[in-house]
Design a protein around this motif. Structure first.
Motif, PDB file in Angstrom:
ATOM      1  N   ARG A 276       0.806  -1.224   0.000  1.00  0.00           N
ATOM      2  CA  ARG A 276       0.000   0.000   0.000  1.00  0.00           C
ATOM      3  C   ARG A 276       0.841   1.277   0.000  1.00  0.00           C
ATOM      4  O   ARG A 276       0.550   2.203  -0.779  1.00  0.00           O
ATOM      5  N   PRO A 277       1.886   1.413   0.839  1.00  0.00           N
ATOM      6  CA  PRO A 277       2.655   2.669   0.826  1.00  0.00           C
ATOM      7  C   PRO A 277       3.336   2.948  -0.511  1.00  0.00           C
ATOM      8  O   PRO A 277       3.607   4.112  -0.833  1.00  0.00           O
ATOM      9  N   GLN A 278       3.607   1.898  -1.287  1.00  0.00           N
ATOM     10  CA  GLN A 278       4.257   2.083  -2.585  1.00  0.00           C
ATOM     11  C   GLN A 278       3.291   2.650  -3.626  1.00  0.00           C
ATOM     12  O   GLN A 278       3.719   3.074  -4.704  1.00  0.00           O
ATOM     13  N   LEU A 279       1.989   2.633  -3.321  1.00  0.00           N
ATOM     14  CA  LEU A 279       0.972   3.074  -4.279  1.00  0.00           C
ATOM     15  C   LEU A 279       0.379   4.430  -3.924  1.00  0.00           C
ATOM     16  O   LEU A 279      -0.611   4.856  -4.514  1.00  0.00           O
ATOM     17  N   LEU A 280       0.972   5.126  -2.967  1.00  0.00           N
ATOM     18  CA  LEU A 280       0.609   6.519  -2.717  1.00  0.00           C
ATOM     19  C   LEU A 280       1.090   7.365  -3.901  1.00  0.00           C
ATOM     20  O   LEU A 280       2.089   7.031  -4.524  1.00  0.00           O
ATOM     21  N   PRO A 281       0.384   8.433  -4.298  1.00  0.00           N
ATOM     22  CA  PRO A 281      -0.714   9.099  -3.593  1.00  0.00           C
ATOM     23  C   PRO A 281      -2.090   8.506  -3.838  1.00  0.00           C
ATOM     24  O   PRO A 281      -3.062   8.958  -3.242  1.00  0.00           O
ATOM     25  N   PHE A 282      -2.212   7.491  -4.696  1.00  0.00           N
ATOM     26  CA  PHE A 282      -3.542   6.983  -5.051  1.00  0.00           C
ATOM     27  C   PHE A 282      -4.207   6.256  -3.889  1.00  0.00           C
ATOM     28  O   PHE A 282      -5.429   6.289  -3.753  1.00  0.00           O
ATOM     29  N   THR A 283      -3.420   5.617  -3.036  1.00  0.00           N
ATOM     30  CA  THR A 283      -3.994   4.904  -1.894  1.00  0.00           C
ATOM     31  C   THR A 283      -4.173   5.800  -0.672  1.00  0.00           C
ATOM     32  O   THR A 283      -4.589   5.321   0.381  1.00  0.00           O
ATOM     33  N   PHE A 284      -3.892   7.094  -0.799  1.00  0.00           N
ATOM     34  CA  PHE A 284      -4.330   8.022   0.242  1.00  0.00           C
ATOM     35  C   PHE A 284      -5.850   8.022   0.337  1.00  0.00           C
ATOM     36  O   PHE A 284      -6.413   8.186   1.426  1.00  0.00           O
TER      37      PHE A 284
END
Length: 412
Positions: A12-20
Motif C-alpha cells: 500500500r505505501p508504494q501506491l501513494l498518492p492513489f492509496t491516500f
C-alpha cells in the motif's frame, strides 16, 4: 462466501498518492478495478475491504463473522489463479514467493491479527501472479489487463452495432459496444488490441482510437482526440488531445489538446487546456519519481514515465509537467515554467513556488466539482481529506519556515 480484500502493508505505501484516498483493490487497471475483477470471477455481489481505519467508512469491511476468502487487493486475477483461490480449503493459504495471495479463513473474526502475524504457506501459485506493487505498474500492466477484462466481460455476449455510417472500423470482432453508446465519424482500430466502450459513453467526431482501450460508463472521448493505445478512461470522465498508455481513474477531465503519456490521473482531477506531460528524459535515462514511503526519489527502471496525480488535484492552462512528476492529493498548480517533480498534497502554486492550499478552500472546490456529477462532498469525504491533510503536513516543507498569505478566491 464472504470475500475480504486486504491492503498488503508492504504494498500500500508504494501506491501513494492513489492509496491516500482508496484501498489498493479500488485502483483501476484495465477496464475494471481490482475489486471488480475478483467480484466478476468469483461471482459475488460485493466484497469487503480491509484497509486503513480512516477509509473504512467509505470502503467498509462488512460482516467479518464466519468463513471468508481473504485476498490480497494488489493481485489481478486470471482464470488459473481464480481456480486456485476457489480450491483453497479452510486454513490453507496461497503464496507467490513471499507475497500472500489468498487464504481461506474458517473464522474471519480475528483477520487483522492473522494478517499481522502471518500465514503458514500451504500452496504456491501455478503461474506468477500479476501484482500491482508500484504506481508505474498501473500503466505498465494496463494493456494486458484491458485484454483480460475484455475477455471476461464480453464472453458469450453480443456487442451493440457501431450504428454510424461515417465511422471507420478495423477488426470489428475486437470491439465491444455496450448499450447507450454514441459514436460519430470516428476511427476505431482494434487490430493491436480490443476496444471496449462502456454503457452510455460517447466517442465524438474525428476521434482516432487505437486499442487496447477501455472507455468506461458515461465517459467521453472528445472531438479530434488521438488515443494511442493501452489507455483507460474511467467512469464519467472526459478526455481529449493526445493520450498514450495512461489511466484516468474516473470522474476527471482532460478535455483539451495537450499530451498525456505513461501517466495515472486520480479522481476529481482537471488538466487545463494544453497541459503537457513529459514521459521521456532527453538523455533517455531511467526515470526517477518521488516515493512517499521512502521519502526520496526512487528509480523506476522505466524509460517512459509521465505524471502521477492524486485525487482532487487540478492544473491550469499550459501547465508543463516534467518527466516522472508526482502530484499529491488536493493540489492546485498554475503558472509558467516547469513546477517541481514532487508536488505535495494540498499545494497551491507552481514553478515560482508553493504555499498551502488550505482545507476550507479545497472543500469549496470539491463541493462544486462533485455537485456537477450529482454527488456530495459529504462528511465521510471531508474526514478522509482532513486525515490526508494532517498526514501530509511533513511534505509541505514551506510550512515550517514561512507563514502563508491569505488565498484569493478560486477561479475554475
Amino acid at each position: 462466501m464472504r470475500v475480504l480484500l486486504f491492503d498488503d502493508p508492504a504494498i500500500r505505501p508504494q501506491l501513494l498518492p492513489f492509496t491516500f484516498t482508496r484501498p489498493v483493490a479500488a485502483l483501476r487497471c484495465g477496464i475494471l478495478t481490482l475489486a471488480e475483477k475478483w467480484q466478476h470471477r468469483l461471482g459475488v455481489a460485493e466484497v469487503g475491504y480491509l484497509t486503513e481505519a480512516y477509509l473504512q467508512a467509505k470502503f467498509p469491511a462488512g460482516n467479518t463473522q464466519g468463513a471468508a476468502l481473504l485476498i490480497n487487493g494488489a493481485v489481478c486475477p486470471d482464470d488459473v489463479l481464480t481456480k486456485q483461490v476457489q480450491a483453497l480449503a479452510p486454513g490453507e493459504a496461497l503464496f507467490d514467493e513471499e507475497t500472500l495471495v489468498a487464504a481461506h479463513l474458517a473464522d474471519a473474526t480475528q483477520v487483522a491479527e492473522l494478517i499481522q502475524d502471518g500465514f503458514q504457506r500451504t500452496h504456491e501459485v501455478a503461474e506468477p501472479a500479476t501484482v500491482i506493487q508500484a504506481v508505474w505498474h498501473l500503466f505498465l500492466r494496463n494493456g494486458a489487463e484491458i485484454r483480460r477484462d475484455f475477455d471476461l466481460l464480453t464472453r458469450g455476449r453480443q456487442s451493440a452495432p457501431v450504428g454510424d455510417v461515417h465511422t471507420i472500423v478495423y477488426a470489428p470482432e475486437s470491439i465491444f459496444i455496450e448499450p447507450g453508446v454514441k459514436i460519430r465519424a470516428a476511427i476505431l482500430n482494434a487490430e493491436n488490441g480490443p476496444i471496449y466502450l462502456g454503457k452510455n459513453s460517447q466517442v465524438h467526431e474525428g476521434a482516432i482510437i487505437s486499442g487496447p482501450l477501455a472507455l468506461c460508463e458515461g465517459s467521453h472521448i472528445n472531438a479530434g482526440a488521438k488515443m494511442r493505445g493501452d489507455n483507460t478512461v474511467g467512469p464519467y470522465s472526459k478526455v481529449g488531445g493526445e493520450v498514450g498508455n495512461s489511466i484516468v481513474l474516473g470522474y476527471s477531465n482532460k478535455g483539451h489538446d495537450g499530451y498525456l503519456g505513461n501517466s495515472v490521473i486520480g479522481e476529481w482531477c482537471n488538466l487545463g487546456a494544453d497541459t503537457n506531460t513529459s514521459n521521456l528524459k532527453n538523455n533517455y535515462a531511467p526515470v526517477k519519481i518521488w516515493s512517499h514511503s521512502a521519502g526520496r526519489f526512487v528509480n523506476t527502471g522505466q524509460q517512459f514515465c509521465g505524471l502521477m496525480m492524486g485525487d482532487h488535484s487540478k492544473c491550469g492552462i499550459n501547465t508543463m509537467f516534467n518527466t516522472g512528476t508526482v502530484v499529491g492529493v488536493g493540489a492546485n498548480i498554475f503558472g509558467a515554467g516547469f513546477p517541481r517533480t514532487f508536488i505535495p498534497s494540498f499545494s497551491w502554486g507552481g514553478a515560482a513556488g508553493f504555499e498551502t492550499f488550505k482545507l476550507p478552500k479545497v472543500a469549496e472546490v470539491a463541493e462544486r466539482v462533485m455537485a456537477r456529477r450529482q454527488l456530495s462532498y459529504d462528511a465521510t469525504e471531508q474526514a478522509i481529506m482532513q486525515h490526508i491533510y494532517e498526514a501530509t503536513a511533513k511534505d509541505r516543507v514551506w510550512e515550517k519556515s514561512t507563514p502563508a498569505a491569505p488565498q484569493a478566491g478560486i477561479e475554475l
